[in-house]
Enzyme design. Structure first.
Site, PDB file in Angstrom:
ATOM      1  N   ALA A  63       0.839  -1.194   0.000  1.00 29.43           N
ATOM      2  CA  ALA A  63       0.000   0.000   0.000  1.00 29.43           C
ATOM      3  C   ALA A  63       0.878   1.249   0.000  1.00 29.43           C
ATOM      4  O   ALA A  63       2.086   1.185   0.227  1.00 29.43           O
ATOM      5  CB  ALA A  63      -0.902  -0.004   1.232  1.00 29.43           C
ATOM      6  N   GLY A 102      -0.843  -4.870   0.862  1.00 28.94           N
ATOM      7  CA  GLY A 102      -1.977  -4.698  -0.036  1.00 28.94           C
ATOM      8  C   GLY A 102      -1.745  -5.332  -1.389  1.00 28.94           C
ATOM      9  O   GLY A 102      -2.689  -5.791  -2.043  1.00 28.94           O
ATOM     10  N   GLU A 105      -2.649  -8.846  -1.000  1.00 29.00           N
ATOM     11  CA  GLU A 105      -4.099  -8.930  -0.827  1.00 29.00           C
ATOM     12  C   GLU A 105      -4.804  -8.835  -2.177  1.00 29.00           C
ATOM     13  O   GLU A 105      -5.828  -9.482  -2.400  1.00 29.00           O
ATOM     14  CB  GLU A 105      -4.574  -7.837   0.132  1.00 29.00           C
ATOM     15  CG  GLU A 105      -4.188  -8.128   1.581  1.00 29.00           C
ATOM     16  CD  GLU A 105      -4.621  -7.045   2.547  1.00 29.00           C
ATOM     17  OE1 GLU A 105      -5.416  -7.340   3.448  1.00 29.00           O
ATOM     18  OE2 GLU A 105      -4.155  -5.900   2.393  1.00 29.00           O
ATOM     19  N   GLU A 125       2.245  -5.967   7.418  1.00 28.72           N
ATOM     20  CA  GLU A 125       1.621  -4.814   8.078  1.00 28.72           C
ATOM     21  C   GLU A 125       1.927  -4.738   9.570  1.00 28.72           C
ATOM     22  O   GLU A 125       1.948  -3.645  10.152  1.00 28.72           O
ATOM     23  CB  GLU A 125       0.105  -4.849   7.864  1.00 28.72           C
ATOM     24  CG  GLU A 125      -0.349  -4.462   6.475  1.00 28.72           C
ATOM     25  CD  GLU A 125      -0.366  -5.642   5.504  1.00 28.72           C
ATOM     26  OE1 GLU A 125      -0.913  -5.490   4.399  1.00 28.72           O
ATOM     27  OE2 GLU A 125       0.169  -6.719   5.860  1.00 28.72           O
TER      28      GLU A 125
END
Length: 683
Positions: A63, A102, A105, A125
């Protein structure tokens, strides 16, 4: 279509490629490109399946961390995931480089994943004090089971593609250089399968999580096993809760629980501190006035003078990076011992499966043992790692000045001494720099690069870059006694020595610092290191000299501030208590009333903040964040507090100023100015 996304159709397969250097982070622009590109291919009747990949050096690496804690601009990842999962066209993630956070993901929301063997995937994370907030805690357990998911997500460690394939995180491995070609072929297979059966979605899988349903002991046992590693952190505990939700709740309910626990973390001080440290660590290499235009000298060979604990550890850093080292000692026995310790360290690593026997021999072959300083004459960098005595170091640098080739860098590993005085012993002070490794040098990540008054920019640039090459975090320091980490953290020791005379016991002080987050308190630490390290040769009475006079050297002999059994378990020491009481009486120190843990922490750490402010004020450190990085990496200051400067901002600078004054300590000018103006060090 967004400028950073492109589409192509080959046969029945649509290819969506995102190109957002340097790492295709999932910021707003990338999410827009994903949304628009997927919409285009989903609407194209020619396209029966989709391959999602990236240009550049990596798949989505994670991210955009700068967006954490801020309102997300639409489209968010939920919109993209709905496109990936809930349409009638199979989507294959083609992974290379890293697919982290992310980015992974996104891959988990695709129907299948194919990766080259060199790729790595993971959900790191936790290292930022948060948890995967886009379904990672719900999808990953459905692929690998609860117990594997607990380990992967709470450690945050990346998983190599081959292991990921064995676990089921990746469905196929592609040949290096043929990823896109083989991803298209894989997608074509799925198109055929899709014509005969419903699409296979990770969110629908239940067999792995059902094995853990109704078994709360799994999570209790996991937390107990990792109690020490998780101490002080919030994220691991919330991660465990979300993975339990994956086993106990429906996917949609689990997603709601994941987001609740994510928001709880992202607003916490602990996460703010860890995110701050993430950026602080990456900022240390930026030196004002030394840009990319400043030439870095190639370091193809290194000389290390001294094969003891520090010299051997320093040597290993360069061997690990494939840089040959000439290792010099004064006698054969010391040289053999030093080389033998290096070999033993590598062999122990190999025995744990972390390297091969061949790699051990490759590293050892890079060492040239020598008993002559003259053999250092052609090396590009010479690092002195001898006893911490200024006269000896000046003598050695005078010799190296005669031996080293023109342009070679002369470096000292001194921990406290005046680098300018050492440089003055040469005719080339512009080539002298401090390279202060922390012990054990082959493990600790901090490298203080000490810039002398005459060190030229090219040498500084080379030293900072070299730190990164050998896997260290380089922090630039000016010249002063102790540089950054040792100078500011010494204040904690001085404060502890004074406080223990005023009434709190060593165990009370150590417990308060342990509960704050340090691995051990100051008295337990000096018992481990050995009181004789600092307790001999003093011209005045101290706790250390008085204990050493009784032949109490710490864990190594007769106990120190604590008594120890045969397993080195510590208990309060009546002998140490008497030494403390006698010295307090000798110095006329009056015992104070009961002291709380909060007061102990303030007494020991406020002076650290004050000294750090002086270090910043004097220009010894470039940034407040550099001080925090040095203390976290050099002294294991708990990262979830952000380091002394971030913590000070959290506590409130006015409160710290008032506390220092109450202790009779004059606050640093910079600290006073910031407190009075309402400014901060780090925000």
């Amino acid at each position: 279509m967004s400028a950073i996304g492109s589409t192509e159709v080959i046969g029945q397969v649509g290819i969506l490629t995102i190109d957002s250097p340097p790492v295709n982070a999932l910021g707003h622009a990338v999410r827009v490109a994903l949304h628009e590109g997927l919409a285009e291919l989903l609407a194209d009747d020619r396209v029966k399946g989709i391959v999602l990949t990236c240009a550049g050096r990596t798949f989505f690496a994670g991210a955009d961390i700068t967006e954490l804690g801020k309102p997300f601009k639409e489209p968010n990842l939920d919109v993209v995931f709905e496109q990936l999962e809930n349409r009638e066209k199979p989507v294959v993630a083609a992974i290379f480089g890293t697919a982290l956070g992310g980015g992974f993901e996104v891959a988990l929301a695709c129907h299948r994943r194919i990766a080259v063997p060199s790729a790595k995937v993971g959900l790191p994370e936790v290292l930022l004090g948060v948890l995967p907030g886009a379904g990672g805690t719900q999808r990953l357990p459905r692929l690998v089971g609860v117990e594997a998911a607990l380990d992967i997500i709470t450690t945050g460690k990346p998983v190599g593609a081959k292991k990921a394939h064995d676990l089921g995180l990746v469905d196929k491995l592609a040949e290096e250089g043929k990823l896109l070609e083989q991803a298209i072929a894989y997608c074509e297979e799925l198109i055929v399968e899709n014509a005969a059966a419903p699409l296979w979605r990770v969110r629908d899988l239940q067999d792995k999580v059902e094995l853990s349903r109704g078994k709360p002991e799994i999570y209790a046992d996991f937390l107990k096993k990792n109690a020490r590693a998780f101490r002080g952190f919030k994220a691991p505990f919330n991660i465990v809760k979300t993975i339990e939700a994956a086993a106990e709740l429906s996917f949609d309910e689990g997603m709601k629980r994941e987001w609740e626990l994510f928001e709880e973390l992202v607003s916490s001080t602990e996460s703010a501190a860890q995110r701050y440290f993430f950026f602080a660590e990456r900022s240390t290499a930026k030196v004002p006035g030394i840009g990319k235009d400043v030439e870095k000298m190639p370091i193809k060979s290194v000389g290390v003078l001294g094969a003891g604990t520090m010299g051997g550890g320093i040597t290993m850093n360069f061997l690990n990076a494939g840089i040959p080292v000439t290792l010099v000692e004064t006698n054969q026995a010391a040289l053999d011992r030093g080389v033998g310790v290096i070999r033993k360290n590598y062999e122990n690593t190999a025995a744990k499966g972390r390297m091969t026997s061949e790699q051990v021999e490759q590293r050892m072959a890079l060492i040239t043992p020598s008993l002559s300083k003259n053999d250092l004459g052609e090396t590009d960098l010479i690092i002195e790692a001898v006893f911490e005595e200024l006269g000896l170091k000046k003598e050695i640098f005078g010799e190296l000045d005669q031996i080293a080739k023109k342009g070679a860098i002369l470096a000292s590993n001194t921990s406290f001494l005046d680098l300018d005085a050492i440089a003055a012993a040469t005719r080339r002070p512009e080539d002298v720099v401090g390279l202060h490794f922390f012990s054990p040098a082959n493990v600790m990540r901090l490298l203080e690069v000490v810039r002398g008054a005459k060190t030229r920019p090219e040498v500084v640039a080379t030293a900072m870059n070299l730190g990164k090459i050998i896997g260290k975090v380089p922090v630039l320091s000016g010249v002063c006694h102790g540089f950054i980490a040792n100078r500011v953290m010494a204040e904690r020791g001085y404060a502890a020595d004074q406080l223990v005379l005023e009434g709190p016991t060593p165990q009370q002080i150590d417990k308060a610092l342990y509960d704050y987050g340090f691995a051990m308190g100051p008295f337990a630490m000096i018992d481990l290191v050995g009181l004789d390290v600092i307790g001999r040769g003093s011209n005045e009475r101290t706790l250390y000299s008085d204990l050493v006079a009784l032949d109490r050297l710490g864990q190594k002999k007769n106990g120190g501030f604590y008594d120890y059994d045969e397993k080195r378990n510590a208990t309060p020491s009546p002998v140490a208590a008497k030494v403390i009481a006698d010295l307090a009486a000798f110095k006329g120190v009056t015992a104070k009333g009961e002291t709380s843990d909060e007061q102990i922490v303030a007494a020991l750490l406020y002076p650290v903040v004050n000294e750090a402010a002086k270090v910043l004020e004097e220009g010894i450190a470039l940034r407040a964040s550099d001080i925090d990085v040095a203390c976290i990496l050099g002294y294991n200051w708990p990262v979830y507090t952000g380091g002394p400067m971030f913590w000070a901002d959290t506590v409130g600078l006015t409160k710290i100023v008032d506390g220092l004054k109450a202790m009779g300590i004059e606050p640093a000018k910079l600290l006073l100015e910031k407190a009075e103006s309402g400014a901060s060090f780090t925000r």
